[in-house]
Design a protein around this motif. Structure first.
Motif, PDB file in Angstrom:
ATOM      1  N   ASN A   4       0.879  -1.163   0.000  1.00  0.00           N
ATOM      2  CA  ASN A   4       0.000   0.000   0.000  1.00  0.00           C
ATOM      3  C   ASN A   4       0.926   1.225   0.000  1.00  0.00           C
ATOM      4  O   ASN A   4       2.127   1.112   0.246  1.00  0.00           O
ATOM      5  N   GLU A   5       0.389   2.381  -0.280  1.00  0.00           N
ATOM      6  CA  GLU A   5       1.227   3.575  -0.446  1.00  0.00           C
ATOM      7  C   GLU A   5       2.019   3.911   0.810  1.00  0.00           C
ATOM      8  O   GLU A   5       3.202   4.260   0.735  1.00  0.00           O
ATOM      9  N   THR A   6       1.411   3.781   1.966  1.00  0.00           N
ATOM     10  CA  THR A   6       2.108   4.095   3.217  1.00  0.00           C
ATOM     11  C   THR A   6       3.276   3.148   3.449  1.00  0.00           C
ATOM     12  O   THR A   6       4.381   3.594   3.791  1.00  0.00           O
ATOM     13  N   LEU A   9       6.080   3.994   0.889  1.00  0.00           N
ATOM     14  CA  LEU A   9       6.795   5.228   1.214  1.00  0.00           C
ATOM     15  C   LEU A   9       7.667   5.070   2.451  1.00  0.00           C
ATOM     16  O   LEU A   9       8.791   5.579   2.487  1.00  0.00           O
ATOM     17  N   ASP A  10       7.187   4.360   3.460  1.00  0.00           N
ATOM     18  CA  ASP A  10       7.997   4.106   4.656  1.00  0.00           C
ATOM     19  C   ASP A  10       9.269   3.349   4.298  1.00  0.00           C
ATOM     20  O   ASP A  10      10.363   3.705   4.746  1.00  0.00           O
ATOM     21  N   ALA A  85      26.998  -2.205  13.114  1.00  0.00           N
ATOM     22  CA  ALA A  85      26.069  -1.903  14.212  1.00  0.00           C
ATOM     23  C   ALA A  85      25.533  -0.476  14.093  1.00  0.00           C
ATOM     24  O   ALA A  85      24.359  -0.214  14.384  1.00  0.00           O
ATOM     25  N   ASP A  86      26.379   0.450  13.650  1.00  0.00           N
ATOM     26  CA  ASP A  86      25.931   1.841  13.473  1.00  0.00           C
ATOM     27  C   ASP A  86      24.863   1.941  12.391  1.00  0.00           C
ATOM     28  O   ASP A  86      23.898   2.687  12.541  1.00  0.00           O
ATOM     29  N   TYR A  87      25.025   1.186  11.342  1.00  0.00           N
ATOM     30  CA  TYR A  87      24.003   1.163  10.285  1.00  0.00           C
ATOM     31  C   TYR A  87      22.711   0.561  10.831  1.00  0.00           C
ATOM     32  O   TYR A  87      21.633   1.102  10.600  1.00  0.00           O
ATOM     33  N   ARG A  88      22.827  -0.524  11.542  1.00  0.00           N
ATOM     34  CA  ARG A  88      21.648  -1.182  12.114  1.00  0.00           C
ATOM     35  C   ARG A  88      20.911  -0.252  13.094  1.00  0.00           C
ATOM     36  O   ARG A  88      19.703  -0.313  13.217  1.00  0.00           O
ATOM     37  N   ALA A  89      21.660   0.622  13.742  1.00  0.00           N
ATOM     38  CA  ALA A  89      21.048   1.553  14.700  1.00  0.00           C
ATOM     39  C   ALA A  89      20.143   2.566  14.009  1.00  0.00           C
ATOM     40  O   ALA A  89      19.307   3.185  14.664  1.00  0.00           O
ATOM     41  N   LEU A  90      20.262   2.734  12.700  1.00  0.00           N
ATOM     42  CA  LEU A  90      19.417   3.647  11.963  1.00  0.00           C
ATOM     43  C   LEU A  90      17.968   3.158  11.938  1.00  0.00           C
ATOM     44  O   LEU A  90      17.043   3.944  11.787  1.00  0.00           O
ATOM     45  N   GLU A  91      17.783   1.861  12.055  1.00  0.00           N
ATOM     46  CA  GLU A  91      16.445   1.272  11.928  1.00  0.00           C
ATOM     47  C   GLU A  91      15.555   1.624  13.057  1.00  0.00           C
ATOM     48  O   GLU A  91      15.492   1.899  14.028  1.00  0.00           O
TER      49      GLU A  91
END
Length: 91
Positions: A4-6, A9-10, A85-91
């Motif tokens: 779905n659009e939401t 976009l997320d 780990a720093d990349y994973r922390a973005l989630e």
């Protein structure tokens, strides 16, 4: 997968954020250059696009490493195969 659009976009915004982060941290791009690279790599696709969201089958980390190091990055840089780990922390 049907998005779905939401949801689309997320996911799109999340992957753009991750890609830009990798391009800054590992690719040496400026914030502006990284944003532009992310927009180019992850363009918006309309709902009727036949393969909308196909790029999400691999995460932004992978696509950014390919852009930075090329197709052999996993062999030549095995330490970069898995996101940091720093990349994973973005989630």
């Amino acid at each position: 997968m049907t998005w779905n659009e939401t949801e689309y976009l997320d996911c799109l915004l999340s992957e753009r954020r991750g890609y830009a982060w990798v391009m800054r941290q590992h690719g040496g791009l400026t914030p502006k250059e990284a944003r532009e690279a992310a927009l180019e790599r992850y363009p918006y696709q309309p709902a009727e696009a036949p393969y909308r969201g196909l790029i999400f089958h691999d995460e932004a980390w992978h696509w950014a490493m390919l852009a930075i190091h090329g197709e052999r990055y996993a062999r030549e840089h095995p330490e970069l195969v898995h996101p940091s780990a720093d990349y994973r922390a973005l989630e």
